[in-house]
Every structure is written in C-alpha cells, then in structure tokens.
Scaffold this motif. Structure first.
Motif, PDB file in Angstrom:
ATOM      1  N   PHE A  67       0.829  -1.207   0.000  1.00  0.00           N
ATOM      2  CA  PHE A  67       0.000   0.000   0.000  1.00  0.00           C
ATOM      3  C   PHE A  67       0.868   1.263   0.000  1.00  0.00           C
ATOM      4  CE2 PHE A  67      -3.810  -2.405   1.765  1.00  0.00           C
ATOM      5  CZ  PHE A  67      -4.580  -2.191   0.635  1.00  0.00           C
ATOM      6  N   LEU A  68       1.928   1.262   0.831  1.00  0.00           N
ATOM      7  CA  LEU A  68       2.806   2.433   0.896  1.00  0.00           C
ATOM      8  C   LEU A  68       3.502   2.678  -0.441  1.00  0.00           C
ATOM      9  CD1 LEU A  68       4.423   1.944   4.426  1.00  0.00           C
ATOM     10  CD2 LEU A  68       2.844   3.766   3.752  1.00  0.00           C
ATOM     11  N   LEU A  69       4.000   1.610  -1.064  1.00  0.00           N
ATOM     12  CA  LEU A  69       4.688   1.740  -2.350  1.00  0.00           C
ATOM     13  C   LEU A  69       3.739   2.231  -3.439  1.00  0.00           C
ATOM     14  CD1 LEU A  69       6.992  -1.433  -2.380  1.00  0.00           C
ATOM     15  CD2 LEU A  69       7.687   0.964  -2.128  1.00  0.00           C
ATOM     16  N   LEU A  70       2.524   1.662  -3.474  1.00  0.00           N
ATOM     17  CA  LEU A  70       1.542   2.103  -4.468  1.00  0.00           C
ATOM     18  C   LEU A  70       1.225   3.586  -4.297  1.00  0.00           C
ATOM     19  CD1 LEU A  70      -0.966  -0.913  -4.520  1.00  0.00           C
ATOM     20  CD2 LEU A  70       0.616  -0.221  -6.339  1.00  0.00           C
ATOM     21  N   GLY A  71       1.087   4.012  -3.034  1.00  0.00           N
ATOM     22  CA  GLY A  71       0.798   5.416  -2.776  1.00  0.00           C
ATOM     23  C   GLY A  71       1.945   6.324  -3.167  1.00  0.00           C
ATOM     24  N   LEU A  72       3.162   5.953  -2.768  1.00  0.00           N
ATOM     25  CA  LEU A  72       4.331   6.798  -3.014  1.00  0.00           C
ATOM     26  C   LEU A  72       4.689   6.871  -4.498  1.00  0.00           C
ATOM     27  CD1 LEU A  72       6.539   5.703   0.020  1.00  0.00           C
ATOM     28  CD2 LEU A  72       5.368   7.894  -0.288  1.00  0.00           C
ATOM     29  N   ILE A  73       4.401   5.806  -5.248  1.00  0.00           N
ATOM     30  CA  ILE A  73       4.681   5.803  -6.686  1.00  0.00           C
ATOM     31  C   ILE A  73       3.530   6.443  -7.459  1.00  0.00           C
ATOM     32  CG2 ILE A  73       5.020   4.323  -8.720  1.00  0.00           C
ATOM     33  CD1 ILE A  73       6.409   2.319  -6.820  1.00  0.00           C
ATOM     34  N   GLY A  74       2.298   6.130  -7.051  1.00  0.00           N
ATOM     35  CA  GLY A  74       1.136   6.586  -7.804  1.00  0.00           C
ATOM     36  C   GLY A  74       0.857   8.071  -7.683  1.00  0.00           C
ATOM     37  N   LEU A  75       1.086   8.650  -6.511  1.00  0.00           N
ATOM     38  CA  LEU A  75       0.754  10.061  -6.320  1.00  0.00           C
ATOM     39  C   LEU A  75       1.530  10.993  -7.260  1.00  0.00           C
ATOM     40  CD1 LEU A  75       0.243  10.274  -2.459  1.00  0.00           C
ATOM     41  CD2 LEU A  75      -1.451  10.768  -4.218  1.00  0.00           C
ATOM     42  N   PRO A  76       2.856  10.909  -7.304  1.00  0.00           N
ATOM     43  CA  PRO A  76       3.563  11.801  -8.245  1.00  0.00           C
ATOM     44  C   PRO A  76       3.241  11.499  -9.709  1.00  0.00           C
ATOM     45  CG  PRO A  76       5.094  10.275  -7.178  1.00  0.00           C
ATOM     46  CD  PRO A  76       3.791  10.149  -6.463  1.00  0.00           C
ATOM     47  N   LEU A  77       3.012  10.218 -10.036  1.00  0.00           N
ATOM     48  CA  LEU A  77       2.667   9.864 -11.415  1.00  0.00           C
ATOM     49  C   LEU A  77       1.329  10.474 -11.814  1.00  0.00           C
ATOM     50  CD1 LEU A  77       3.093   8.228 -14.005  1.00  0.00           C
ATOM     51  CD2 LEU A  77       2.000   6.277 -12.871  1.00  0.00           C
ATOM     52  N   GLY A  78       0.332  10.328 -10.952  1.00  0.00           N
ATOM     53  CA  GLY A  78      -0.983  10.883 -11.241  1.00  0.00           C
ATOM     54  C   GLY A  78      -0.967  12.399 -11.315  1.00  0.00           C
ATOM     55  N   ALA A  79      -0.251  13.029 -10.383  1.00  0.00           N
ATOM     56  CA  ALA A  79      -0.161  14.495 -10.380  1.00  0.00           C
ATOM     57  C   ALA A  79       0.520  15.011 -11.643  1.00  0.00           C
ATOM     58  CB  ALA A  79       0.595  14.962  -9.135  1.00  0.00           C
ATOM     59  N   ASP A  80       1.585  14.331 -12.062  1.00  0.00           N
ATOM     60  CA  ASP A  80       2.314  14.724 -13.264  1.00  0.00           C
ATOM     61  C   ASP A  80       1.416  14.647 -14.493  1.00  0.00           C
ATOM     62  OD1 ASP A  80       4.911  15.609 -14.193  1.00  0.00           O
ATOM     63  OD2 ASP A  80       5.009  13.728 -15.298  1.00  0.00           O
ATOM     64  N   LEU A  81       0.680  13.533 -14.621  1.00  0.00           N
ATOM     65  CA  LEU A  81      -0.244  13.359 -15.741  1.00  0.00           C
ATOM     66  C   LEU A  81      -1.301  14.458 -15.758  1.00  0.00           C
ATOM     67  CD1 LEU A  81      -1.076   9.528 -16.007  1.00  0.00           C
ATOM     68  CD2 LEU A  81      -0.256  11.011 -17.851  1.00  0.00           C
ATOM     69  N   MET A  82      -1.865  14.746 -14.602  1.00  0.00           N
ATOM     70  CA  MET A  82      -2.963  15.706 -14.531  1.00  0.00           C
ATOM     71  C   MET A  82      -2.494  17.123 -14.817  1.00  0.00           C
ATOM     72  SD  MET A  82      -5.933  15.789 -11.665  1.00  0.00           S
ATOM     73  CE  MET A  82      -7.496  16.582 -12.046  1.00  0.00           C
ATOM     74  N   VAL A  83      -1.376  17.533 -14.218  1.00  0.00           N
ATOM     75  CA  VAL A  83      -0.889  18.909 -14.400  1.00  0.00           C
ATOM     76  C   VAL A  83      -0.432  19.138 -15.836  1.00  0.00           C
ATOM     77  CG1 VAL A  83       0.911  20.547 -13.748  1.00  0.00           C
ATOM     78  CG2 VAL A  83      -0.282  19.247 -11.991  1.00  0.00           C
ATOM     79  N   ASP A  84       0.370  18.220 -16.374  1.00  0.00           N
ATOM     80  CA  ASP A  84       0.885  18.392 -17.744  1.00  0.00           C
ATOM     81  C   ASP A  84      -0.242  18.530 -18.752  1.00  0.00           C
ATOM     82  OD1 ASP A  84       3.480  18.343 -16.929  1.00  0.00           O
ATOM     83  OD2 ASP A  84       3.887  16.282 -17.535  1.00  0.00           O
ATOM     84  N   ASN A  85      -1.244  17.660 -18.653  1.00  0.00           N
ATOM     85  CA  ASN A  85      -2.324  17.663 -19.645  1.00  0.00           C
ATOM     86  C   ASN A  85      -3.342  18.761 -19.387  1.00  0.00           C
ATOM     87  OD1 ASN A  85      -1.943  15.158 -21.517  1.00  0.00           O
ATOM     88  ND2 ASN A  85      -1.400  14.462 -19.468  1.00  0.00           N
ATOM     89  N   ALA A  86      -3.481  19.183 -18.124  1.00  0.00           N
ATOM     90  CA  ALA A  86      -4.332  20.342 -17.844  1.00  0.00           C
ATOM     91  C   ALA A  86      -3.744  21.597 -18.486  1.00  0.00           C
ATOM     92  CB  ALA A  86      -4.480  20.538 -16.339  1.00  0.00           C
ATOM     93  N   GLU A  87      -2.411  21.717 -18.466  1.00  0.00           N
ATOM     94  CA  GLU A  87      -1.752  22.853 -19.118  1.00  0.00           C
ATOM     95  C   GLU A  87      -1.974  22.823 -20.628  1.00  0.00           C
ATOM     96  OE1 GLU A  87       2.092  24.569 -17.315  1.00  0.00           O
ATOM     97  OE2 GLU A  87       2.292  22.404 -17.089  1.00  0.00           O
TER      98      GLU A  87
END
Length: 318
Positions: free
Chosen positions: A179-199
């Motif tokens: 759970f910790l690994l999924l959270g620590l890996i997934g959060l920056p990946l999801g944020a990166d996808l969302m911010v880049d494409n929102a721009e």
C-alpha cells in the motif's frame, strides 16, 4: 487524448491517495502511535495528498495558477457543491454538529491566506506562517479530541482502532508495504499526468492556468468528497459532513499551500485577489447559519448552493 490523460491522472491520484492512507494508518498503529493521533494527522494529510501533489507539481512546473486555483477552487466546491448537491437530494441534518470552534479556525485561516496572497507571492516564510497556524489548529483539535475521549471512556473502555479510516488490525506487513509503495509511486505519477495535460488543455482552448485550476482540477479533486457526502446523505448519516468540509478547507489552505510554498515560491495572479479569493471567503461565511444557529442544510439551501457554484463556474470561464 489530453482529457483522457487528465481523467487517468485523477483516477491514479485517488487510488494512490487511498493506498497511502491505508498503508500509513496501519504502519502507524503497528508501531504504537495512538489511533487518536493517527486520525487527526496521518489520515487528514493522506486524504489531502492528491491536492498536495498537484499543487507541488504545478509550482515546480511554473504553473502557479493551477497550484493556487486547485486550493481556492476546491474550497469553493467543498462548500457549494459537496454540501449543495447532497442537500438538494435530501436535507443534510447538520444541526447536531458542534463545529463552531473549527469554523472559527477556518475563517481565520481564510483571512490569513488572503492576507499573505495580497503580498503578491507565497514565499518560504509565508509557508512557515501557514504551517505554524496548522500546528496550532492540530494541537487544539488533539486536545479537544483527547478530552472528549476521556469523557466517554466509561462507555468505551478501550480505544477502537477500527474507528480510524483505513485501519485493519489483521493487515499483514507485506500488504502495508505494498500500500505504501503504491501510494508513493502513484501520487507523483498521477499528479504529473494531470498537471501536464491540464496545461495542454488550457493552451488549446486559450484559457489561463488559473481558470483550469479553479474549474477542472479543483472539481476533479473534490469528486471523492462529493461522492462520500452523497452516500452519507442517502443513508441519513450526514451529520458530520459539515465538520469534514471545514476540516478539508483548513488543510487545503494551511497544509497544501504551506508545504508547497516552502518547496517553491508561488506567485499570485492579480485576478485571484479581484474575485476568486473573495468568492472563497463568501462561500465560507455562508455556513454561519448552520454553524452558529444549528440549522439543517435543507433542499432549498442545497439548490441555492449548487446554483451559486454553477454561477461561479460561468463567471470564471467568462
């Protein structure tokens, strides 16, 4: 494709945030941190992790409009949409919630936030001030919760870890680590996808990062709270909805912008101080009748709140 990637980023953020909460809660309880402390700190920070990562990524990618718009827009959505839509379906019985102290902290946090924004930039020291205010708020919440626990100790002799969101006393160590690994890996990946494409979407449609942050990003990160409150309203269990919204808004202002501005300065678009900040304050002040006069949020209020949110979106897009 950009809309698909934004949606994918949001889904990854929400799943990763949930995984991080579950892993962090059970790790903390396993190493002996009291459930009371876990519920007031780790769970609160964990559920705000998607918004925090989005604001951090946006600030680092020089998109301050998304970083600030995410927080301001989420706070407006939390009051007008997260409380409005469920109340329009079935009244929220908030009259039994004693949130006066928390509400006073929220209004203070909002005014402090606006005051710092008026300087034109959130600097390292702005972040320090916001985090000090957060620490005071958390300390007061812990003290109040501790006294409340002592008052009801006779009715409940032992502390129930299952009251803490995501707690599972039987969870094995390997699942906690996953759970910790999924959270620590997934959060920056999801944020990166969302911010880049929102721009990319902002540039394609000729709107600013600020507008995208106030609408698309803010609405996306408020969807979990909306879904939770809707289900609670349908089950007639929405008496704590008001407290949850107040707590979420305080964390958005103090923790997310506090941490983000310490990592990287956030410049403030003048348009925020012309309308958006004041819309956030006005939305917050609309809760006064339900906090101090112990009124329920009726269907009429629910429709009114929802209509005001739609009006805010229309004004922002224009």
């Amino acid at each position: 494709m950009e809309w698909l990637y934004v949606s994918l980023g949001l889904v990854i953020l929400l799943l990763a945030g949930d995984a991080l909460v579950r892993g962090a809660v059970n790790l903390s309880l396993r190493i002996g941190i009291p459930a009371l402390i876990v519920s007031l700190t780790i769970v609160a920070f964990g559920t705000s992790a998607p918004e925090l990562l989005i604001s951090l990524q946006a600030a680092l990618k020089n998109a301050p409009g998304i970083a600030l718009g995410n927080v301001v827009g989420s706070n407006i959505a939390n009051v007008l949409l997260v409380l409005g839509v469920p109340a329009a379906m079935t009244a929220l019985h908030t009259s039994g919630s004693d949130t006066r102290r928390s509400f006073a902290f929220m209004i203070f946090s909002t005014l402090l936030f606006i005051g710092l924004a008026a300087c034109g930039i959130f600097t390292f020291w702005s972040g320090v001030i916001l985090l000090i205010a957060l620490a005071v708020m958390l300390g007061d919440a812990m003290r109040s919760a501790y006294h409340h626990r002592k008052e009801v100790a006779a009715a409940c002799a032992v502390e129930d870890d299952e009251d803490v969101e995501g707690a599972d006393p039987d969870m094995p160590w390997w699942r906690i680590i996953v759970f910790l690994l999924l959270g620590l890996i997934g959060l920056p990946l999801g944020a990166d996808l969302m911010v880049d494409n929102a721009e990319i979407i902002a540039r394609r449609y000729g709107v600013s990062d600020t507008v995208i942050g106030l609408t698309l990003v803010a609405l996306g990160t408020s969807l979990p709270e909306l879904a939770t409150t809707m289900m609670a309203a349908l089950r007639r269990q929405a008496d704590v909805a008001l407290g949850n919204v107040i707590g979420s808004n305080m964390f958005n202002l103090l923790a997310i912008i506090g941490i983000t501005s310490i990592v990287h300065p956030i410049s403030v678009d003048p348009s925020f101080l012309k309308f958006d900040m004041w819309a956030m304050l006005a939305a917050s002040l609309m809760l006064i009748p339900f906090v101090f006069m112990k009124r329920d949020i009726t269907r009429v209020w629910g429709v009114t709140f929802t209509a005001l949110y739609l009006l805010f979106i229309l004004i922002t897009l224009n």
